[in-house]
Design a protein around this motif. Structure first.
Motif, PDB file in Angstrom:
ATOM      1  N   MET A 140       0.821  -1.202   0.000  1.00 29.90           N
ATOM      2  CA  MET A 140       0.000   0.000   0.000  1.00 29.90           C
ATOM      3  C   MET A 140       0.855   1.252   0.000  1.00 29.90           C
ATOM      4  O   MET A 140       0.363   2.345  -0.215  1.00 29.90           O
ATOM      5  CB  MET A 140      -0.911  -0.017   1.228  1.00 29.90           C
ATOM      6  CG  MET A 140      -2.074   0.929   1.155  1.00 29.90           C
ATOM      7  SD  MET A 140      -3.117   0.520  -0.239  1.00 29.90           S
ATOM      8  CE  MET A 140      -3.636   2.141  -0.686  1.00 29.90           C
ATOM      9  N   TRP A 186      -5.873   2.194   4.454  1.00 32.04           N
ATOM     10  CA  TRP A 186      -5.327   1.119   5.269  1.00 32.04           C
ATOM     11  C   TRP A 186      -6.417   0.252   5.883  1.00 32.04           C
ATOM     12  O   TRP A 186      -6.239  -0.953   6.045  1.00 32.04           O
ATOM     13  CB  TRP A 186      -4.405   1.685   6.356  1.00 32.04           C
ATOM     14  CG  TRP A 186      -3.005   1.775   5.854  1.00 32.04           C
ATOM     15  CD1 TRP A 186      -2.371   2.866   5.346  1.00 32.04           C
ATOM     16  CD2 TRP A 186      -2.072   0.703   5.741  1.00 32.04           C
ATOM     17  NE1 TRP A 186      -1.106   2.534   4.942  1.00 32.04           N
ATOM     18  CE2 TRP A 186      -0.888   1.220   5.180  1.00 32.04           C
ATOM     19  CE3 TRP A 186      -2.121  -0.656   6.074  1.00 32.04           C
ATOM     20  CZ2 TRP A 186       0.229   0.438   4.938  1.00 32.04           C
ATOM     21  CZ3 TRP A 186      -0.994  -1.432   5.836  1.00 32.04           C
ATOM     22  CH2 TRP A 186       0.166  -0.888   5.270  1.00 32.04           C
ATOM     23  N   TYR A 189      -7.256  -2.064   3.153  1.00 36.48           N
ATOM     24  CA  TYR A 189      -6.116  -2.963   2.935  1.00 36.48           C
ATOM     25  C   TYR A 189      -6.058  -4.052   3.999  1.00 36.48           C
ATOM     26  O   TYR A 189      -5.917  -5.248   3.692  1.00 36.48           O
ATOM     27  CB  TYR A 189      -4.839  -2.122   2.951  1.00 36.48           C
ATOM     28  CG  TYR A 189      -3.596  -2.815   2.461  1.00 36.48           C
ATOM     29  CD1 TYR A 189      -3.516  -3.310   1.170  1.00 36.48           C
ATOM     30  CD2 TYR A 189      -2.477  -2.941   3.290  1.00 36.48           C
ATOM     31  CE1 TYR A 189      -2.348  -3.916   0.712  1.00 36.48           C
ATOM     32  CE2 TYR A 189      -1.323  -3.547   2.845  1.00 36.48           C
ATOM     33  CZ  TYR A 189      -1.257  -4.028   1.553  1.00 36.48           C
ATOM     34  OH  TYR A 189      -0.115  -4.623   1.106  1.00 36.48           O
ATOM     35  N   ALA A 249      -7.273  -6.907  -5.329  1.00 37.40           N
ATOM     36  CA  ALA A 249      -6.134  -6.044  -4.993  1.00 37.40           C
ATOM     37  C   ALA A 249      -5.671  -5.222  -6.189  1.00 37.40           C
ATOM     38  O   ALA A 249      -5.042  -4.176  -6.026  1.00 37.40           O
ATOM     39  CB  ALA A 249      -4.975  -6.890  -4.473  1.00 37.40           C
ATOM     40  N   PHE A 253      -8.217   1.252  -5.219  1.00 42.21           N
ATOM     41  CA  PHE A 253      -8.738   1.207  -3.856  1.00 42.21           C
ATOM     42  C   PHE A 253      -9.767   2.308  -3.604  1.00 42.21           C
ATOM     43  O   PHE A 253     -10.566   2.225  -2.676  1.00 42.21           O
ATOM     44  CB  PHE A 253      -7.590   1.290  -2.851  1.00 42.21           C
ATOM     45  CG  PHE A 253      -7.019  -0.053  -2.500  1.00 42.21           C
ATOM     46  CD1 PHE A 253      -6.988  -0.505  -1.193  1.00 42.21           C
ATOM     47  CD2 PHE A 253      -6.517  -0.888  -3.495  1.00 42.21           C
ATOM     48  CE1 PHE A 253      -6.478  -1.750  -0.872  1.00 42.21           C
ATOM     49  CE2 PHE A 253      -6.002  -2.128  -3.190  1.00 42.21           C
ATOM     50  CZ  PHE A 253      -5.983  -2.565  -1.874  1.00 42.21           C
ATOM     51  N   THR A 350      -2.446  -1.881  -5.677  1.00 46.52           N
ATOM     52  CA  THR A 350      -1.111  -2.285  -5.245  1.00 46.52           C
ATOM     53  C   THR A 350      -0.310  -2.909  -6.386  1.00 46.52           C
ATOM     54  O   THR A 350       0.798  -3.392  -6.162  1.00 46.52           O
ATOM     55  CB  THR A 350      -1.201  -3.288  -4.079  1.00 46.52           C
ATOM     56  OG1 THR A 350      -2.008  -4.397  -4.495  1.00 46.52           O
ATOM     57  CG2 THR A 350      -1.825  -2.650  -2.858  1.00 46.52           C
TER      58      THR A 350
END
Length: 483
Positions: A140, A186, A189, A249, A253, A350
């Motif tokens: 990240m 985060w 994530y 992923a 995001f 990512t």
């Protein structure tokens, strides 16, 4: 430029990162593999170095400028790559020289997944966990993590975020405050990581493998705890879980955040980049499947479809996991997979590569130029989601592509100059610049046999790809250093 402020931030970031060395040290104590000593030493060295950087300038609290942000980002990734190599150099198994240790460290932090280790199965658990943890932290962006922490220490982080964040448009924020943006990223994530680990565990992985592979899957890293990667488990369920989380992923995001906030998945299907991303991966999967069947590489069509889907998503998202040795397939299929990694994942994910949105915009621009040949006086606007894309963005995308291509060519020629053959050199540069990991030729399994010079060149390629070319190259321009 504020050297004192840059040094202060670098010291703080090193001290924060040093604490992560204690986690694999705890793993070493739990599994009694004797690796705790090297991690405690690495912790002490990194912490003391951070203190020595921070103490002389601890009271310098000027605001960061944009140039300062670029320097901090590049310095931090470079310095952290060097400090992350310390456990590899201090350990007995493996015991690496400087070139190998730095290569492995930078590969982990940039989520490239290229390794110089030939026998992963026999590594101590602490080293295995450390490699996975590096990818998770790098996935990240350690800078984004720092942005969430540094405001509490009196340091603004917007310049850092803009310098590190991927994608053609870097000014967009999910929330009004950069701290909240970093925290939102985060939370998503970490949630994906926990969900992925639970799914792996329920499908038959032991707890250590489940946690370790969730780290590298969500980070799109590709490091594994086994020589055979995901193929070690020989499980269709585990492969399906891996494909699902690699796909997730690889999505921006920001879309995950919008979907979570609205409690709806409609935002995914209305996003043109997402649709293009899925279309590319599906097309490569179909191509590989039919290629495998025509070449008679598999007797079972279901197994061929399984491997085609997995390898296409793994290479296309620049993860680098494997269930089969794709380098042994027909050269056209292996090359198609490597070329797919140039497209890569979505911006704001990512993943590596050029990014799907840039390729999509270049495709639309190409179509516009074809139409202009037929209607030279027509006014044609490129749109995304019914919104006009400014010509400045199109110019930036083409500029990025041009520099990306030139960088690839220069690095490729440098690899050939070290004595590497054409196929190996091409795939090694592609795999490292795209933050993919595995290549073909002599780097299909690992990078341990190439020369130290080649490893240093590829370290630069990995950093160049992770920082999306401009962030690193801007430091080499005389204009950047002029007052």
């Amino acid at each position: 430029m504020h050297p004192a402020v840059i040094l202060r931030i670098l010291g703080l970031l090193l001290m924060v990162y040093s604490s992560t060395m204690l986690i694999p040290a705890m793993v070493a104590l739990i599994y009694d593999d004797g690796g705790e000593r090297q991690f405690f030493f690495a912790f002490a060295i990194t912490l003391i170095s951070g203190l020595l950087c921070w103490l002389p300038v601890q009271n310098r609290k000027q605001d960061l400028r944009v140039r300062d942000g670029f320097v901090v980002v590049v310095l931090f990734w470079t310095v952290l790559g060097c400090y992350g190599a310390i456990p590899f150099m201090l350990g007995n198994e493996p015991h690496m020289d400087v070139a190998d240790a730095v290569f492995e460290s930078i590969s982990g932090l940039t989520t490239t997944g290229a390794t110089v280790i030939s026998d992963i199965d026999n590594l101590p658990k602490s080293i295995l966990f450390y490699r996975q943890q590096m990818q998770w932290l790098g996935g990240m962006g350690i800078i984004v993590l720092a942005v969430a922490i540094l405001p509490m220490l009196g340091i603004g982080g917007m310049q850092l975020y803009r310098a590190e964040a991927p994608g053609p448009v870097k000014d967009n924020k999910l929330t009004p405050r950069i701290t909240e943006t970093a925290k939102a990223l985060w939370y998503i994530y970490v949630s994906l990581t926990i969900t992925c680990a639970l799914a792996y565990w329920m499908c038959g992985m032991d707890l250590f493998d489940a946690i370790s592979h969730s780290f590298s899957t969500v980070a799109i890293g590709g490091f594994s705890t086994h020589n055979e990667s995901i193929g070690y488990f020989d499980s269709a369920a585990i492969e399906l879980i891996t494909v699902l989380f690699m796909l997730l992923a690889g999505i921006n995001f920001g879309l995950h955040f919008v979907a979570w906030r609205r409690r709806s998945i409609s935002s995914y299907f209305t996003d043109p980049e997402f649709r293009f991303y899925i279309t590319i991966l599906f097309s490569i999967s179909v191509l590989v499947f039919f290629g495998l069947m025509i070449a008679n590489d598999y007797d079972d069509p279901l197994l061929a479809a399984r491997h085609a889907l997995f390898e296409s998503v793994s290479i296309g998202t620049t993860t680098g996991y494997a269930v089969a040795d794709f380098s042994a397939w027909h050269p056209m299929l292996a090359t198609a997979l490597i070329m797919g990694s140039f497209v890569g994942a979505c911006a704001g994910s990512t993943g590596g590569g050029i990014k799907a949105i840039r390729v999509f915009l270049m495709f639309k621009q190409g179509l516009r130029e074809i139409r202009r040949l037929i209607h030279p006086n027509a006014v044609m606007i490129i749109k995304l989601s019914n919104k006009a894309v400014p010509d400045r963005v199109i110019e930036a995308v083409w500029g990025f592509f041009g520099i990306y291509l030139i960088s690839f060519c220069v690095l490729f020629l440098a690899m050939l100059a070290t004595g590497m053959d054409f196929i190996t050199g091409f795939s090694a540069v592609a795999a490292c610049l795209n933050n993919l990991g595995p290549g073909i030729g002599d780097v299909a399994l690992h990078y341990g046999e190439i020369s130290d010079t080649a490893k240093w060149i590829l370290c630069f390629a990995m950093l160049l790809g992770r920082l999306e070319i401009f962030t690193l190259l801007v430091l080499f321009t005389p204009m950047f250093w002029r007052h």
